[in-house]
Design an enzyme around this catalytic site. Sequence first.
Site, short mmCIF file in Angstrom:
data_model
loop_
_atom_site.label_atom_id
_atom_site.label_comp_id
_atom_site.label_asym_id
_atom_site.label_seq_id
_atom_site.Cartn_x
_atom_site.Cartn_y
_atom_site.Cartn_z
N SER A 278 0.85 -1.18 0.00
CA SER A 278 0.00 0.00 0.00
C SER A 278 0.89 1.24 0.00
O SER A 278 1.96 1.24 0.61
CB SER A 278 -0.87 -0.01 1.25
N GLU A 291 -7.21 -10.10 -6.88
CA GLU A 291 -8.29 -9.12 -7.02
C GLU A 291 -8.50 -8.72 -8.47
O GLU A 291 -9.63 -8.56 -8.94
CB GLU A 291 -7.98 -7.87 -6.20
#
Length: 459
Positions: A278, A291
Amino acid sequence: MTDKLWGGRFQEQTAAEVEEFTCSLPFDRRLYRQDIRGSQAHARMLAKQGILTEAEAEAIIRGLEEIRQEIEAGEFPVDPALEDIHMALETRLIQKIGETGRKLHTARSRNDQVALDVRLYLAEEVEGLIADLTELRRAGVRLARRHFGEILPGYTHLQRAQPVLLAHHLLAYDEMWRRDQARLKESLARIRVSPLGAAALAGTTFPIDPAYTAELVGFPQVFRNSMDAVSDRDFILEFLAHAAILMVHLSRLAEELILWSSAEFGFVEISDAYATGSSIMPQKKNPDVAELIRGKTGRVAGHLVGLLMTLKGLPLAYNRDLQEDKEPLFDTVDTVRASVRLMAGMLGSLTFKPERLRQALAGGYLSATDLADYLVTQGVPFRTAHEQVGRLVGYAAFQGKELWELSLEEIQRFASQAGPEVFDWLTVDKVVARRTSPGGTAPERVREALRRAEKELGL
Ligand code: ARG
């Protein structure tokens, strides 16, 4: 007359905006190899039929060969005014070999030409995808083999239901991928049909031999109706449908990996090579590959629906709308093949955490069905057994105990028919081992399934 190859009846130049709007070169460039191959086959057939001389056909074939080399060397001058890859190649051929180049398009239309190109392209890609799927299945089967002894909860409604072997769970995906491969293989018969010779829509006045052209491009079948040949895009729809189903399979596994790699489950760790961080939270490791596979499934399903809509109102035969088949097709091929390859890589890199799998087996009363089954062997009707065990589970939960931690007296209070052998039915290992029914999760059954898959995949 304009400078277009079809410009004879035109007085004015095409508006620049129209050229841009109608141009397919930026995406159909990728069909150059197929287009050249189809044109070479066509020229050879024309010569065999005496429509061109051998020398003319040879000049065309050689010219096209040189153009292929130019393209591959990055030396091909691309002029967007040329509309599409077919026009671009033909124009270049004429530039190179002169008048003879102007004979190539005898007894042919771009309508049968483009249909052939896409079929040649898709046949190759489908074969590639089938091979990619073999690699994916191998990765899944190796993972099942590596973790053969591990047990985890099987879920229904995402609630812990009954324990299963991890290998059994993984081999469920192998079944899906096996069907995906079968669908793709079977579709090849409908892709490998040569439309060349249908011409614009009605056939041609020249004495052509479409079966010979088909043979030259390596297709076992020839079209039967010229109007259908130039307007049929079923083979693309089918592929998009098969691709969408395959993506849904990948997406379901992706979803499980996302869940399983969360702290809440903690069943698995995705390797650093297949995760990302992140930009704000330094501690994070995100399952982005999984994802994105899940996310791209929507895009592929959208391409299927999009092309269905493009085709639904088209009158026979060719309509320019059909040019809209290419971008969704190419994007689907790229997306699905990348997703399959990445899923294979990610599977190869997973680390399962056996202690977390084991912890997840506790507290869910996963042997409750087996206790009821046991009571049935003692003559209790299943419905009655179900009710007795339900009450017993309520009691155990209240006591904070597992079923196997109860005493025989406690069990008998709810299920009077239970004997001391009841404990043989209550541990997770026993629960798994008893499921020897065909296709069940007992180790011997799963071992058979694993062997079968290994054999199929040459492992
Ligand atoms: N670029 C066109 C396509 O992809 C090729 C066929 C064009 N045919 C025509 N008659 N305009 O469909």
